[in-house]
Every structure is written in structure tokens, then in C-alpha cells.
Design an enzyme around this catalytic site. Structure first.
Site, PDB file in Angstrom:
ATOM      1  N   CYS A  10      -8.972 -13.006  25.605  1.00 56.84           N
ATOM      2  CA  CYS A  10     -10.458 -13.198  24.957  1.00 56.84           C
ATOM      3  C   CYS A  10      -9.733 -14.170  23.662  1.00 56.84           C
ATOM      4  O   CYS A  10     -10.983 -14.790  23.075  1.00 56.84           O
ATOM      5  CB  CYS A  10     -10.794 -11.878  24.240  1.00 56.84           C
ATOM      6  SG  CYS A  10      -9.920 -11.387  22.811  1.00 56.84           S
ATOM      7  N   CYS A  42       3.027  -7.385  26.197  1.00 51.81           N
ATOM      8  CA  CYS A  42       3.472  -6.791  27.570  1.00 51.81           C
ATOM      9  C   CYS A  42       4.512  -7.923  28.244  1.00 51.81           C
ATOM     10  O   CYS A  42       4.151  -8.829  28.575  1.00 51.81           O
ATOM     11  CB  CYS A  42       2.531  -6.509  28.527  1.00 51.81           C
ATOM     12  SG  CYS A  42       3.204  -5.641  30.137  1.00 51.81           S
ATOM     13  N   HIS A  73      29.702 -39.024  30.679  1.00 47.22           N
ATOM     14  CA  HIS A  73      29.081 -39.986  29.592  1.00 47.22           C
ATOM     15  C   HIS A  73      27.646 -39.479  29.155  1.00 47.22           C
ATOM     16  O   HIS A  73      26.962 -39.455  29.911  1.00 47.22           O
ATOM     17  CB  HIS A  73      29.206 -41.451  30.323  1.00 47.22           C
ATOM     18  CG  HIS A  73      28.812 -42.451  29.455  1.00 47.22           C
ATOM     19  ND1 HIS A  73      29.377 -42.797  28.155  1.00 47.22           N
ATOM     20  CD2 HIS A  73      27.728 -43.223  29.560  1.00 47.22           C
ATOM     21  CE1 HIS A  73      28.886 -43.923  27.665  1.00 47.22           C
ATOM     22  NE2 HIS A  73      27.985 -44.045  28.306  1.00 47.22           N
ATOM     23  N   HIS A  98       3.239  -0.462  33.218  1.00 48.04           N
ATOM     24  CA  HIS A  98       3.826  -1.553  32.147  1.00 48.04           C
ATOM     25  C   HIS A  98       4.010  -0.871  30.918  1.00 48.04           C
ATOM     26  O   HIS A  98       3.132  -0.006  30.524  1.00 48.04           O
ATOM     27  CB  HIS A  98       2.816  -2.926  31.899  1.00 48.04           C
ATOM     28  CG  HIS A  98       2.838  -3.871  33.113  1.00 48.04           C
ATOM     29  ND1 HIS A  98       2.120  -4.828  33.115  1.00 48.04           N
ATOM     30  CD2 HIS A  98       3.606  -3.635  34.250  1.00 48.04           C
ATOM     31  CE1 HIS A  98       2.414  -5.601  34.326  1.00 48.04           C
ATOM     32  NE2 HIS A  98       3.238  -4.823  34.986  1.00 48.04           N
ATOM     33  N   CYS A 113      31.290 -41.068  23.112  1.00 50.92           N
ATOM     34  CA  CYS A 113      29.852 -41.220  23.282  1.00 50.92           C
ATOM     35  C   CYS A 113      29.079 -39.877  22.965  1.00 50.92           C
ATOM     36  O   CYS A 113      27.852 -40.059  22.593  1.00 50.92           O
ATOM     37  CB  CYS A 113      29.961 -41.775  24.852  1.00 50.92           C
ATOM     38  SG  CYS A 113      30.586 -40.303  25.889  1.00 50.92           S
ATOM     39  N   HIS A 152      -4.467  -3.567  32.070  1.00 58.02           N
ATOM     40  CA  HIS A 152      -3.430  -2.748  32.637  1.00 58.02           C
ATOM     41  C   HIS A 152      -4.186  -1.400  33.312  1.00 58.02           C
ATOM     42  O   HIS A 152      -3.386  -0.647  33.687  1.00 58.02           O
ATOM     43  CB  HIS A 152      -2.504  -2.026  31.461  1.00 58.02           C
ATOM     44  CG  HIS A 152      -1.568  -3.366  30.852  1.00 58.02           C
ATOM     45  ND1 HIS A 152      -2.016  -3.890  29.505  1.00 58.02           N
ATOM     46  CD2 HIS A 152      -0.499  -3.534  31.464  1.00 58.02           C
ATOM     47  CE1 HIS A 152      -0.966  -4.837  29.544  1.00 58.02           C
ATOM     48  NE2 HIS A 152      -0.264  -4.624  30.704  1.00 58.02           N
TER      49      HIS A 152
END
Ligand code: ZN
Ligand code: ZN
Length: 726
Positions: free
Chosen positions: A565, A573, A641, A607, A380, A599
Site C-alpha cells: 500500500c 518478511c 591491471h 513465513h 595501477c 501471508h
């Protein structure tokens, strides 16, 4: 008198002007007289009936012309009613006309059918005169007794399809499922030759049992519905040049077929397959779409199947062809195949390239019982993988045609000729073809247990794609500057994810995010393995297979779009990826301006941003294009299966489900019935609001829907440029 000088008729309707005349009477007219009257376009014809010297002018509409032999055979019957019935029946007349001295037959004697041999055909009183009727002198097999009987008491026995000791497949009354067993004896029951069969399984699916089945319902075991066609035409059981159907598609129960009738082509559905007493070759019982047939599934007093009156018809299997719309795949074989003139042993061009099944043809060609790939002995995983990859997609067709090492050519040949081509041409591949591939894989030394053990689809796919056919891996992953290729991608999640009911889109993004991965290029084929630990443990109760996978953000070298935008982005980031302020989908790219804004938020000031790819000269305000891949199949696993789902067309409902072992006939030595069925109902789960789906318990879901969402093992995506529908 010389019958050649006479034209014979049977009265089929009462002529009110001549009360002496009864339907069923045989009459005759002198040939020259008949021709003269016919030229004059008369509405009456002077005829005599047998035993009368007088001529009567009988209306032409009451008469039906007979060949002299038929007149003589009918004359042997006792009553006018019997004659008329036998005439209207016709098949017994036709069969009797073909009988020769020496033929083994069943003969009805003392209300019982017995085996015998035709010793003489003619008149009981040795009068060489057709007006006295033609009888059959039969020597009975038991004892040296001889009997004279009319043709209605004789049936040819040479066509008895089976003998005691034969393993058989049979079709019990009005059951569509074939069953298996062994013939213990040939007997007769209510005037019908029957086989007494000890069955492998009874109606309740329990072992053992015995039944008597009319011989017409019994086939030798090696002939099951998918085989009869090749047997029928292949070894010349039927004679005549027109016996080969336009294709050698396997016609099976419920197949939609086309048959050429005198009135033109007709369509119908196969309701029965087998042998008819006294007739050569394999026959099919059709339920025609229109009332242009002759029965309701009965023939000579035996019910073979049930359908509305006048819609039933029995025809030679070889006169049927699968009903594929004219726009079907045969017309779409690319022109370049015609330059290849060498034919293989099946009379097909070597290296023939049958294109994938068009989405409009799926329901005709691919759907039904004994469709797809027939499973056998733990196959199978391979059946599901091959079916998913090749039936409606051509994305990995390069596997089939790329130059291969001499030692691997037989494997490639098996894959193309015995699996992919039949799958696309006929919608069916028999288990032996997949077994051949497994044997070849095993013998080639790649793996010692390919014919016996259960494997994972990815193991098989990677073996065949990578080690054997050395396909360039379609997936190019880059991680921290280095590029690695692969055939499948295993989705991996670290512990930080917060997904509950994920889409495949979310899964691949999470996985790429935690693995610091990108795609170096758009893959033609993207095979994704769902996150699970082995076969048993699923990480998620349900996964939503995204119909479209937007891989734009996953590409390392592609212009990216600013999340805010919509213009060209220049930074990514990875920390914003998990920020709940943003959409749960997609990597987070920003343009310089938006990034500064995003940010500036206290929670995001720490970040660390990385530059994203910026194509030279790309206008900042222009939105970059999106690269999407489309889902074409999902492999699922449940209790070891594998089954698969095909997303075979662009419509939301264009889903089909395939199980190579959907049903089974017989026991240890039986075979599996593969099945493909449409499952438009899964669409409702994919369109359901996520919150509703999240609360839906698997036990409350419809079976196929549950399998698709709860058991997904592998999702197969292709680039739309590789797609056949768009
Ligand atoms: Zn922006
Ligand atoms: Zn950020």
C-alpha cells in the site's frame, strides 16, 4: 653618415609611378624631413635608396619602417627578393640582432652548416657604415678558417638543446607520440642542424633503429611535456617577470590553451612542443581556433606539425595557460584557505584545499593524454583508487585534513599536496608522487612491499584510511544486535541466489539478506567489492552498476514502506524477499493489514515475520522517504591491471575512463602515459533492456562498455549530500 639622422624603410609594395623601385629595396629619409612630412599627413614621402643620390616621392603605403640595425643586416643580402623574404620572416632578423661576438653558431658555408664562433659583426671592408651592410665574421670550428656571411647564414648554436650522449625525447614528423633514444651525433641535413638518434623503439614498436631529427624536435629526456613548464619557469630559462603562466598546469600535446596575442586572447590546441633553432626556452606550436595565426605548422621551412593555413602559431610555452573556463576551479577555492599564509616550496599555501573537479570542467581539465595519474611499476591499483576517490568527489576529503599522528603527517601531506591537489588543479599527477606515497607507506612499516608489488585497491584503501589516518569507517553494519564498522563492503552471495545478470542493487540486497545484515546508518561513502574469487574468477559475466543505490530497505533504523500500500510498514518478511511474486528488488516490508493479506496465501502461511522500525508519531498513511546513494566511480580489473570509470556528472553520458598505463614511451627506462577519456558510449549498455544485455556477448561489446560491465571490481557510491552536482 650617421644612421641616427636617418629613418630606414624597406619597400614592401611596388609603386606603379616609379618603375625603378622594387620591393625589397632599402631606402632612407632624413629624420627631420620625415617628421615634417608625417606632421603634414602626406601620402608620399621623399626617400633615397642606397646607392642613389636622387630623391623619389614614394607612396607611404609602399614603405615599411626598419630599425637601422635591421636595415644594415638586410643590406648584406644580395638580392631584393632575399631581403623581402627575410624581412617578412622576421624571426631570423630578431635572432641575428641578438647575436654577439663570441657566440657559438651554426654557419652555412659552401652549402653546408658547420659549427663556428662569431668573431666580428660589421662590414667586410671595415667601413663603419651601415649602408654597406652588416655581416658576421665566423671562425669555423674545423680548421682556422674564417668566413664573412650575412645573417641568413648564421644560427645560434648555444641553444642546441642536446649534445651527443644525451638521452632524449623526440617528436618524429607529424607524430604526436614522443619517442626516446640517445643522441649519437649532431649533424646537418638540408641546411638544418639535426640530431642523429639511436632509438629505443622504431615506428613499428620494435627495439632499436636510428633516425635523424631536426634539433627543434628534440628534448633532453628529463624534460618531458609534463615537466617543461616547471623547468621553463622554475629555473629561469626564460627571463622577464611575465614568464610564469597564471597556473603551472602541465601543458602537453593536445592541451587546450589560451594565449594573449596583440589582438586579445586566443584559444588553441597544442600540436607540438620543443625547442626552436636559435630561440630560448620551450616553445609550443599551437593550432589556433581561428585564422589569426601565421603558418600551417611550418616555420623557417621546417614542418613541425600540420594544421590549416593561418591557424598555426609558435609561442613560448610560458605564455600559454591551460584553457579553463572562467567558472573553473581556481575561483572555487574556499575562502578559508586564504587565512593560511605559509607557503610551501611550490609557492602554494600549506594545506591548500583544491575542491574536486566540477563536472563541467572535466572535459577541459581532466581529459587527455598525460592526464590522470601516471602509472609506474605495478601502481595501477593505487592510481585507479586515488583517481576514483579524489578527482571529482570530496567524499573522503576528511582523510586529507583530519589531524594525523606526527609519524603519519608526511603521508597525509604527500596525499594532499602531491596527489590530490595536482589532480584537481591540473588534472595530472606524475608517477613520482605516487611512488613517494608508496615509499612512505613502506618505510612507515605498514607493509614491506608497497613500492614493488601489485596489491588490491581495498588493501591500500583500508591501510590508508584505517591504520594511518584512523578515519572513522563510513560503513556501520549491524548483524543480530551488534554493530561492526568497515571501509569497504565485500559482496558475498550464498548458493541460493538465482541472479544471472545482476544489478549492484540486487547484489547488495542478496548479500545483506544472506548475511542477516543491515546498515546502522546512511554511510557517506559506500565502497562495494563485487563478488569474485580473487582476481581471476568472476561470479557473473556482467554486472550492471546501478547508478543509484536505494538503501532505504537496508537501514535498520529508518521508517520502511509497505510493499503493497506504500504506507508506513511495521513488519519485514525475509522469506518473501525471494518470492518470485514480488519485485526482484528490495527487502519486503508490509504494514499490518497488507501483511495479513499477503501471508494468507497458502505458500506464505509458514513465513516468520520480524518487526521493522517504526518511528514514533509517524502517520501510518505517509510514505517514508527513500535514502539513495549515487555511483561516482567503478574500478575494474582485467588481467591484473586496474583501470577506473568516473561517473563525473548527472547526465547519463557523463562517463570518463582512466588508465594510468594507457600507453608507454620507451622501454625499460621509459615511462607510462596515463590517459583519461570521455566514454559516453557506455551509457547505451546501462540503458539497454536487461534481456538484450544478457544475450550480448562480451566480444560483441565496445571495448570500454565491455570493461565497465564485465570487469567491475569495486563500485563507489556516495551520499548525495556529499555530491557536488545535484
Ligand atoms: Zn500496506
Ligand atoms: Zn512473507
Amino acid at each position: 653618415m650617421d644612421p641616427k639622422q636617418y629613418i630606414f624603410f624597406i619597400i614592401t609594395e611596388r609603386d606603379e609611378m616609379i618603375p625603378l623601385l622594387h620591393p625589397g629595396q632599402i631606402c632612407y629619409s632624413k629624420e627631420d624631413q620625415y617628421i615634417r612630412k608625417a606632421e603634414q599627413d602626406c601620402t608620399v614621402l621623399p626617400v633615397r635608396w642606397l646607392g642613389s643620390a636622387r630623391e623619389y616621392d614614394v607612396q607611404v603605403v609602399c614603405l615599411h619602417q626598419l630599425p637601422p640595425l635591421y636595415a644594415a643586416l638586410l643590406q648584406a643580402l644580395d638580392t631584393e627578393e632575399e631581403r623581402l623574404d627575410a624581412f617578412l620572416e622576421k624571426s631570423a632578423l630578431e635572432t641575428a640582432a641578438a647575436l654577439k661576438e663570441g657566440c657559438p653558431v651554426y654557419v652555412k658555408n659552401m652549402e653546408k652548416w658547420r659549427l663556428g664562433v662569431v668573431r666580428n659583426i660589421g662590414n667586410r671592408d671595415n667601413r663603419n657604415d651601415c649602408f654597406y651592410g652588416t655581416f658576421f665574421k665566423i671562425e669555423l670550428q674545423t680548421g682556422s678558417e674564417e668566413v664573412w656571411v650575412p645573417f641568413t647564414c648564421v644560427k645560434p648554436a648555444s641553444e642546441a638543446p642536446v649534445q651527443a650522449g644525451d638521452r632524449v625525447v623526440f617528436f618524429p614528423d607529424n607524430e604526436k607520440h614522443a619517442r626516446r633514444g640517445m643522441v649519437m651525433d649532431l649533424q646537418e641535413e638540408n641546411g638544418q642542424p639535426v640530431a642523429y638518434i639511436s632509438t629505443d623503439m622504431n615506428e613499428q614498436g620494435e627495439k632499436g633503429g636510428a633516425v635523424t631529427v631536426p634539433l627543434g624536435f628534440v628534448l633532453k629526456e628529463e624534460i618531458h611535456p609534463s615537466d617543461v613548464e616547471s623547468m621553463d619557469t622554475g629555473i629561469g630559462m626564460d627571463t622577464g617577470a611575465d614568464t610564469g603562466p597564471a597556473n603551472s598546469c602541465p601543458i602537453s600535446l593536445d592541451s587546450r590553451v589560451r594565449v594573449q596575442l596583440g589582438k586579445g586572447p586566443a584559444q588553441g590546441t597544442v600540436r607540438w612542443i620543443g625547442r626552436l633553432p636559435g630561440q630560448k626556452g620551450t616553445k609550443v606550436g599551437l593550432e589556433l581556433d581561428q585564422k589569426i595565426g601565421v603558418s600551417d605548422g611550418m616555420l623557417s621551412g621546417v614542418r613541425y606539425f600540420q594544421c590549416p593555413p593561418k591557424q598555426g602559431l609558435f609561442v613560448k610555452m610560458s605564455s600559454c595557460s591551460l584553457d579553463i573556463p572562467d567558472s573553473g576551479i581556481r575561483d572555487k577555492v574556499p575562502a578559508y584557505t586564504t587565512k593560511q599564509t605559509t607557503l610551501d616550496c611550490d609557492g602554494r599555501p600549506e594545506g591548500e584545499n583544491v575542491p574536486p573537479i566540477n563536472s563541467e570542467d572535466v572535459k577541459w581539465l581532466l581529459v587527455g593524454r598525460m592526464k590522470g595519474i601516471q602509472g609506474h611499476c605495478n601502481s595501477c591499483y593505487m592510481d585507479a583508487a586515488l583517481f576514483s576517490l579524489f578527482s571529482c568527489s570530496s567524499v573522503l576529503d576528511s582523510l586529507l585534513f583530519k589531524p594525523a599522528e606526527p609519524k603519519d603527517k608526511p603521508i597525509q601531506r604527500t596525499l594532499l599536496r602531491d596527489i590530490v591537489n595536482p589532480l584537481r588543479r591540473e588534472g595530472y599527477v606524475e608517477a613520482s608522487s605516487v611512488m613517494r606515497l608508496r615509499k612512505q607507506l613502506q618505510e612507515s612499516g605498514y607493509c614491506a612491499t608497497f613500492t614493488t608489488d601489485e596489491k588490491d585497491p581495498e588493501e591500500f584503501l583500508s591501510l590508508i584510511m584505517n591504520k594511518i589516518l584512523s578515519l572513522e569507517p563510513p560503513i556501520k553494519l549491524c548483524s543480530r544486535g551488534s554493530v561492526q564498522s568497515s571501509f569497504c563492503y565485500q559482496i558475498f552471495l550464498d548458493k541460493t541466489h538465482d541472479l544471472i545478470l545482476p544489478t549492484v542493487q540486487q547484489l547488495i540486497e542478496q548479500s545483506f539478506h544472506s548475511g542477516h545484515l543491515k546498515l546502522a546508518e546512511v554511510p557517506s561513502c559506500l565502497i562495494l567489492q563485487m563478488p569474485r574469487f580473487g582476481k581471476a574468477f568472476k561470479m557473473f559475466q556482467k554486472i550492471i552498476p546501478s547508478l543509484e543505490l536505494d538503501i532505504t530497505g537496508l537501514l535498520s533504523e529508518g521508517p520502511q514502506q509497505c510493499l503493497m500500500c506504500g504506507g508506513l510498514a511495521s513488519e519485514e518478511c525475509v522469506e518473501c524477499f525471494k518470492d518470485s511474486a514480488f519485485s526482484r528488488n528490495g527487502f519486503k516490508y508490509f504494514c499490518q493489514t497488507c501483511s495479513v493479506q499477503v501471508h494468507s496465501h497458502p505458500s506464505r502461511r509458514s513465513h516468520i515475520l520480524s518487526p521493522s522500525f517504526v518511528p514514533e508519531g509517524w502517520p501510518q498513511a505517509m510514505a517514508p522517504p527513500r535514502d539513495k546513494m549515487e555511483l561516482f566511480a567503478v574500478l575494474c580489473i582485467d588481467t591484473s591491471h586496474y583501470v577506473s570509470f568516473l561517473k563525473y556528472g548527472p547526465g547519463t553520458n557523463d562517463w570518463a575512463f582512466f588508465d594510468s598505463m594507457s600507453d608507454r614511451v620507451g622501454d625499460v627506462d621509459g615511462y607510462n602515459i596515463p590517459e583519461v577519456r570521455l566514454c559516453p558510449e557506455v551509457a547505451k549498455y546501462l540503458e539497454m533492456p536487461v534481456t538484450e544485455l544478457a544475450h550480448l556477448q562480451p566480444r560483441d561489446m565496445e571495448e570500454v562498455g565491455k570493461r565497465l560491465l564485465c570487469d567491475a571490481y569495486m563500485c563507489l557510491y556516495q551520499s548525495p549530500s556529499a555530491s557536488l552536482y545535484h
